[in-house]
Design a protein around this motif. Structure first.
Motif, PDB file in Angstrom:
ATOM      1  N   GLU A 273       0.821  -1.202   0.000  1.00 62.20           N
ATOM      2  CA  GLU A 273       0.000   0.000   0.000  1.00 62.20           C
ATOM      3  C   GLU A 273       0.859   1.258   0.000  1.00 62.20           C
ATOM      4  OE1 GLU A 273      -0.424  -2.546   1.971  1.00 62.20           O
ATOM      5  OE2 GLU A 273      -2.353  -3.382   1.347  1.00 62.20           O
ATOM      6  N   GLN A 274       1.948   1.257   0.785  1.00 66.38           N
ATOM      7  CA  GLN A 274       2.824   2.426   0.831  1.00 66.38           C
ATOM      8  C   GLN A 274       3.536   2.632  -0.507  1.00 66.38           C
ATOM      9  OE1 GLN A 274       2.783   0.128   3.403  1.00 66.38           O
ATOM     10  NE2 GLN A 274       1.556   1.483   4.702  1.00 66.38           N
ATOM     11  N   VAL A 275       3.928   1.545  -1.165  1.00 65.43           N
ATOM     12  CA  VAL A 275       4.568   1.653  -2.475  1.00 65.43           C
ATOM     13  C   VAL A 275       3.595   2.247  -3.492  1.00 65.43           C
ATOM     14  CG1 VAL A 275       5.619   0.345  -4.361  1.00 65.43           C
ATOM     15  CG2 VAL A 275       6.141  -0.248  -2.001  1.00 65.43           C
ATOM     16  N   GLY A 276       2.333   1.812  -3.439  1.00 62.90           N
ATOM     17  CA  GLY A 276       1.326   2.372  -4.343  1.00 62.90           C
ATOM     18  C   GLY A 276       1.112   3.850  -4.107  1.00 62.90           C
ATOM     19  N   GLN A 277       1.086   4.264  -2.844  1.00 57.66           N
ATOM     20  CA  GLN A 277       0.923   5.688  -2.534  1.00 57.66           C
ATOM     21  C   GLN A 277       2.109   6.502  -3.024  1.00 57.66           C
ATOM     22  OE1 GLN A 277       0.233   5.682   1.689  1.00 57.66           O
ATOM     23  NE2 GLN A 277      -1.633   4.473   1.510  1.00 57.66           N
ATOM     24  N   ALA A 278       3.305   5.936  -2.908  1.00 60.62           N
ATOM     25  CA  ALA A 278       4.493   6.635  -3.400  1.00 60.62           C
ATOM     26  C   ALA A 278       4.457   6.757  -4.926  1.00 60.62           C
ATOM     27  CB  ALA A 278       5.756   5.906  -2.951  1.00 60.62           C
ATOM     28  N   PHE A 279       3.986   5.691  -5.591  1.00 56.17           N
ATOM     29  CA  PHE A 279       3.930   5.701  -7.055  1.00 56.17           C
ATOM     30  C   PHE A 279       2.942   6.746  -7.571  1.00 56.17           C
ATOM     31  CE2 PHE A 279       2.073   4.265 -11.058  1.00 56.17           C
ATOM     32  CZ  PHE A 279       3.196   4.042 -11.826  1.00 56.17           C
ATOM     33  N   PHE A 280       1.908   7.042  -6.796  1.00 56.04           N
ATOM     34  CA  PHE A 280       0.887   7.993  -7.245  1.00 56.04           C
ATOM     35  C   PHE A 280       1.492   9.303  -7.722  1.00 56.04           C
ATOM     36  CE2 PHE A 280      -1.584  11.766  -6.146  1.00 56.04           C
ATOM     37  CZ  PHE A 280      -2.704  11.586  -6.951  1.00 56.04           C
ATOM     38  N   TRP A 281       2.547   9.750  -7.047  1.00 55.30           N
ATOM     39  CA  TRP A 281       3.094  11.081  -7.338  1.00 55.30           C
ATOM     40  C   TRP A 281       3.810  11.136  -8.675  1.00 55.30           C
ATOM     41  CZ3 TRP A 281       1.024  14.773  -4.749  1.00 55.30           C
ATOM     42  CH2 TRP A 281       0.465  14.479  -3.500  1.00 55.30           C
ATOM     43  N   GLN A 282       3.984  10.000  -9.319  1.00 55.76           N
ATOM     44  CA  GLN A 282       4.542  10.024 -10.668  1.00 55.76           C
ATOM     45  C   GLN A 282       3.580  10.674 -11.646  1.00 55.76           C
ATOM     46  OE1 GLN A 282       6.741   6.578 -12.512  1.00 55.76           O
ATOM     47  NE2 GLN A 282       4.913   6.489 -13.794  1.00 55.76           N
ATOM     48  N   THR A 283       2.282  10.472 -11.451  1.00 52.54           N
ATOM     49  CA  THR A 283       1.309  10.980 -12.417  1.00 52.54           C
ATOM     50  C   THR A 283       1.192  12.506 -12.401  1.00 52.54           C
ATOM     51  OG1 THR A 283      -0.378  10.277 -10.811  1.00 52.54           O
ATOM     52  CG2 THR A 283      -0.043   8.899 -12.712  1.00 52.54           C
ATOM     53  N   PRO A 284       1.103  13.174 -11.239  1.00 56.97           N
ATOM     54  CA  PRO A 284       1.181  14.643 -11.297  1.00 56.97           C
ATOM     55  C   PRO A 284       2.493  15.128 -11.894  1.00 56.97           C
ATOM     56  CG  PRO A 284       0.354  13.928  -9.159  1.00 56.97           C
ATOM     57  CD  PRO A 284       0.827  12.702  -9.868  1.00 56.97           C
ATOM     58  N   GLY A 285       3.559  14.349 -11.685  1.00 52.98           N
ATOM     59  CA  GLY A 285       4.842  14.725 -12.265  1.00 52.98           C
ATOM     60  C   GLY A 285       4.840  14.713 -13.780  1.00 52.98           C
ATOM     61  N   THR A 286       4.039  13.837 -14.394  1.00 52.35           N
ATOM     62  CA  THR A 286       3.968  13.808 -15.854  1.00 52.35           C
ATOM     63  C   THR A 286       3.189  14.994 -16.415  1.00 52.35           C
ATOM     64  OG1 THR A 286       1.978  12.419 -15.832  1.00 52.35           O
ATOM     65  CG2 THR A 286       4.106  11.297 -15.892  1.00 52.35           C
ATOM     66  N   VAL A 287       2.290  15.554 -15.623  1.00 56.49           N
ATOM     67  CA  VAL A 287       1.510  16.715 -16.064  1.00 56.49           C
ATOM     68  C   VAL A 287       2.287  18.009 -15.847  1.00 56.49           C
ATOM     69  CG1 VAL A 287      -0.671  17.972 -15.763  1.00 56.49           C
ATOM     70  CG2 VAL A 287      -0.625  15.483 -15.556  1.00 56.49           C
ATOM     71  N   ALA A 288       3.148  18.037 -14.845  1.00 56.71           N
ATOM     72  CA  ALA A 288       3.849  19.263 -14.458  1.00 56.71           C
ATOM     73  C   ALA A 288       4.608  19.930 -15.598  1.00 56.71           C
ATOM     74  CB  ALA A 288       4.786  18.972 -13.285  1.00 56.71           C
ATOM     75  N   PRO A 289       5.364  19.198 -16.454  1.00 53.90           N
ATOM     76  CA  PRO A 289       6.083  19.888 -17.530  1.00 53.90           C
ATOM     77  C   PRO A 289       5.179  20.662 -18.476  1.00 53.90           C
ATOM     78  CG  PRO A 289       6.930  17.671 -17.243  1.00 53.90           C
ATOM     79  CD  PRO A 289       5.698  17.768 -16.408  1.00 53.90           C
ATOM     80  N   TYR A 290       3.983  20.156 -18.723  1.00 53.22           N
ATOM     81  CA  TYR A 290       3.065  20.861 -19.621  1.00 53.22           C
ATOM     82  C   TYR A 290       2.506  22.118 -18.948  1.00 53.22           C
ATOM     83  CZ  TYR A 290       3.331  16.600 -22.351  1.00 53.22           C
ATOM     84  OH  TYR A 290       3.786  15.543 -23.089  1.00 53.22           O
ATOM     85  N   LEU A 291       2.272  22.057 -17.631  1.00 52.07           N
ATOM     86  CA  LEU A 291       1.832  23.240 -16.911  1.00 52.07           C
ATOM     87  C   LEU A 291       2.932  24.303 -16.897  1.00 52.07           C
ATOM     88  CD1 LEU A 291       0.046  21.533 -13.876  1.00 52.07           C
ATOM     89  CD2 LEU A 291      -1.018  22.555 -15.904  1.00 52.07           C
ATOM     90  N   VAL A 292       4.178  23.867 -16.704  1.00 54.79           N
ATOM     91  CA  VAL A 292       5.305  24.797 -16.753  1.00 54.79           C
ATOM     92  C   VAL A 292       5.434  25.405 -18.143  1.00 54.79           C
ATOM     93  CG1 VAL A 292       7.817  24.990 -16.562  1.00 54.79           C
ATOM     94  CG2 VAL A 292       6.540  23.640 -14.891  1.00 54.79           C
ATOM     95  N   THR A 293       5.198  24.596 -19.169  1.00 58.49           N
ATOM     96  CA  THR A 293       5.245  25.099 -20.541  1.00 58.49           C
ATOM     97  C   THR A 293       4.210  26.189 -20.763  1.00 58.49           C
ATOM     98  OG1 THR A 293       6.048  22.974 -21.371  1.00 58.49           O
ATOM     99  CG2 THR A 293       5.012  24.458 -22.963  1.00 58.49           C
TER     100      THR A 293
END
Length: 326
Positions: A69-89
């Motif tokens: 469960e903790q590994v899954g929660q840690a993995f979640f933050w990868q998805t906002p990270g994939t959106v972040a470059p486009y928001l910065v753009t």
């Protein structure tokens, strides 16, 4: 300790993250960036292990994050990270209108920030020595380990084949929907529109993980993906000019790619492998996934050129169906 011997010790991981922190802004802003690349290469070559140090950090992170469960929660933050470059753009397009060179340099230079945050977080961590019950070759000769490795590596290979094949293929579908003459702002917005579906999908997968477990989550996700790819393959000829329908199916595909195997392939090795070899066998599984990404990104454009979108989607459905059977 075989598990620690197969991956660099924490100082090597930190050393390579420091190289990224220094290299990204210098390459972005300095005309002598080629020298920076040379020195970074020299830094990596100072140890044979360091060549794949950052790649090794990926399974190490999963192995040290805790229980499933903790590994899954840690993995979640990868998805906002994939959106972040486009928001910065989008932000840079507003702050620096018309200056494409500066926009690109800022995006490249800001890539140092995630590495810096990871470096700061990793500094206080300490490795816990383990006492293995057997050597790594002995573990790999065990039928149970072989069967589990086939499942984790095979499902990760098939998932990344479908996932990266879809990601590489998406711009062509978007250009068909919105036209070839899209501005940078439009491209960023359309990419955000698709990738924003990854956040709730991964969040729901994290919530479902304790109830279903990674194996069922993996299987159900592959079935959903196979059904959606088959739907697109069967209906694309009828709806290809109905842009809203194509975009809706594409958004549904992005949702399905991030619910199920997107999370389960990362978490499953934590559940099935013994602790003393967990990071190593997780690394083998992740490597199989990268091979699948290479296959998907390289193969599907040729299939599209020869047979069209329905053939690509039909093959994707077959790939996901095989993943469900694993």
């Amino acid at each position: 300790d075989p598990a620690l011997a197969d991956f660099p010790a924490a100082p090597w991981v930190n050393k390579m993250m420091l190289a990224v922190v220094l290299e990204a802004p210098l390459q972005a802003w300095c005309s002598w960036a080629t020298w920076v690349t040379w020195w970074a290469g020299a830094l990596r070559s100072s140890s044979p292990r360091a060549w794949w140090c950052l790649g090794g950090a990926f399974p190490l992170t999963a192995s040290t994050a805790g229980q499933v469960e903790q590994v899954g929660q840690a993995f979640f933050w990868q998805t906002p990270g994939t959106v972040a470059p486009y928001l910065v753009t989008l932000l840079l397009l507003q702050i620096l209108p018309g200056d494409t060179s500066a926009q690109f340099r800022w995006i490249l230079g800001l890539g140092a920030l995630p590495a810096l945050l990871a470096l700061v977080a990793a500094l206080p961590q300490q490795e816990k020595p383990l006492t293995p019950k057997a050597s790594l070759p002995e573990a790999l000769s065990c039928p149970d380990v072989q069967r589990c490795l086939l499942g984790t590596a095979g499902s990760w290979f098939l998932f990344d084949t479908a996932c990266y094949g879809t990601v590489i293929f998406t711009p062509q579908i978007l250009s068909h929907i919105f036209g070839q003459d899209q501005s940078l702002v439009q491209l960023a917005l359309h990419s955000i529109l698709l990738m924003i579906f990854a956040i709730p999908a991964t969040g729901l997968a994290v919530l479902a993980l304790p109830r279903l477990g990674p194996r069922k989550l993996n299987a159900y996700g592959f079935v959903l993906q196979a059904a959606l790819f088959a739907t697109v393959a069967a209906t694309y000829g009828l709806i290809q000019n109905i842009h809203s329908a194509v975009l809706t199916l594409l958004c549904a595909l992005y949702f399905s790619l991030n619910w199920g195997p997107g999370l389960a392939t990362y978490v499953l090795p934590i559940e099935v492998f013994p602790e003393e070899f967990r990071s190593t066998l997780h690394g083998f599984s992740a490597a199989a996934g990268k091979l699948g990404a290479l296959v998907g990104a390289g193969l599907f454009p040729f299939i599209d050129a020869a047979y069209g979108v329905p053939a690509v989607m039909a093959l994707q459905a077959v790939v996901c169906a095989l993943g469900a059977l694993l």
